[in-house]
Motif scaffolding. Structure first.
Motif, mmCIF file in Angstrom:
data_model
loop_
_atom_site.group_PDB
_atom_site.id
_atom_site.type_symbol
_atom_site.label_atom_id
_atom_site.label_comp_id
_atom_site.label_asym_id
_atom_site.label_seq_id
_atom_site.Cartn_x
_atom_site.Cartn_y
_atom_site.Cartn_z
ATOM 1 N N LYS A 166 0.939 -1.351 0.049
ATOM 2 C CA LYS A 166 -0.091 -0.051 -0.058
ATOM 3 C C LYS A 166 0.903 1.412 0.035
ATOM 4 O O LYS A 166 0.450 2.378 0.666
ATOM 5 C CB LYS A 166 -0.921 -0.171 1.153
ATOM 6 N N ASP A 194 -3.974 1.914 -3.203
ATOM 7 C CA ASP A 194 -4.901 1.740 -2.048
ATOM 8 C C ASP A 194 -5.481 0.137 -2.128
ATOM 9 O O ASP A 194 -5.621 -0.503 -1.140
ATOM 10 C CB ASP A 194 -6.064 2.438 -2.180
ATOM 11 N N LYS A 195 -5.459 -0.373 -3.292
ATOM 12 C CA LYS A 195 -6.123 -1.704 -3.477
ATOM 13 C C LYS A 195 -5.326 -2.466 -4.442
ATOM 14 O O LYS A 195 -4.852 -2.118 -5.498
ATOM 15 C CB LYS A 195 -7.620 -1.572 -3.745
ATOM 16 N N ASN A 205 -5.682 3.151 -6.969
ATOM 17 C CA ASN A 205 -5.362 4.058 -6.002
ATOM 18 C C ASN A 205 -6.022 5.772 -6.165
ATOM 19 O O ASN A 205 -6.651 5.639 -7.172
ATOM 20 C CB ASN A 205 -3.727 4.395 -6.051
ATOM 21 N N LYS A 206 -5.947 6.471 -5.164
ATOM 22 C CA LYS A 206 -6.609 7.687 -5.153
ATOM 23 C C LYS A 206 -5.867 8.635 -5.704
ATOM 24 O O LYS A 206 -4.424 8.815 -5.357
ATOM 25 C CB LYS A 206 -7.114 8.038 -3.467
ATOM 26 N N SER A 263 -10.060 8.695 -8.777
ATOM 27 C CA SER A 263 -9.264 7.245 -8.641
ATOM 28 C C SER A 263 -8.635 7.097 -9.954
ATOM 29 O O SER A 263 -8.883 7.374 -10.948
ATOM 30 C CB SER A 263 -10.243 6.297 -8.108
#
Length: 228
Positions: A129, A133-134, A151-152, A158
């Motif tokens: 991370k 984010d994922k 990710n942001k 995003s």
């Protein structure tokens, strides 16, 4: 003016510079070559297609796709990658597959396995991370059939980073399901826009994004100049 790319220079262990050219800027190749002498490699990122550039190599026509999203459904079949449960080697191989059109793979002047080092670092940071984010996966037959990183990017957007589906499981709409889950998670975080970058020559990826109602936001031309 060419500036040093600190992270790339340290990671690849040789000096790398970058020059950004905007639409309408005066392009002076002789000046660029003179400024580039302290670097082994210079990335030239241009908003316009440069002409008469025999000394430069066009390595990527980078297409940014974007989409506005509102109501989305999630898929219970899409999971978040868990190192203690899922195969790292399978994920890493998919990360390499996601970069088959990458300029770091296509440029034959990269001779120190830069492509593999870079994409391994990318997926490792995503797992931890540090740059995503994922890390989302779809599993079939006890294998990771496909994955995507999300990710942001900013307060409204995003960004999909890496995405790939194993050749064994292609044709099963897995990539679209992964994108759908990215959209669901984006809306959940109050991020109404989603973006993804790909190479112009990556026609399968472009068809995927256009099928999922992404539109082209902009195109940039990325050239490499080597001092060999």
């Amino acid at each position: 003016m060419i500036s040093k790319v600190e992270w790339d220079s340290k990671f690849f262990d040789y000096p790398i510079g970058i020059l950004k050219i905007k639409e309408g800027d005066n392009f002076d190749l002789k000046k660029i070559i003179a400024e580039s002498k302290e670097f082994k490699l210079v990335y030239i990122i241009s908003e316009m297609n440069l002409e008469d550039i025999s000394l430069l190599k066009l390595m990527d026509k980078k297409v940014i796709y974007s989409k506005q999203i509102s109501n989305c459904k999630n898929s219970e079949q899409i999971l978040e990658y868990a190192p203690e449960v899922h195969s790292y080697d399978q994920l890493l191989n998919l990360a390499y597959l996601s970069g088959i059109y990458s300029r770091f793979k296509r440029d034959e002047n990269f001779v120190n396995s830069e492509f593999k080092h870079l994409y391994k670092e990318w997926i490792n940071k995503s797992i931890n991370k540090k740059n995503s984010d994922k890390v989302l996966i779809k599993c079939l037959e006890d294998e990771i059939a496909g994955f995507v990183t999300l990710n942001k990017k900013d307060a409204h957007t995003s960004e999909i980073g890496l995405i790939a589906v194993s050749e064994k499981f292609q044709g099963k709409n897995i990539a679209s399901k992964l994108i759908e889950e990215c959209e669901f998670l984006s809306v959940k975080q109050n991020l109404p826009n989603i973006e993804v970058a790909t190479q112009y020559e990556n026609f399968p990826a472009r068809r995927l994004y256009e099928k999922n109602n992404f539109g082209i936001k902009n195109i940039k031309y990325i050239y490499h100049y080597w001092n060999l």
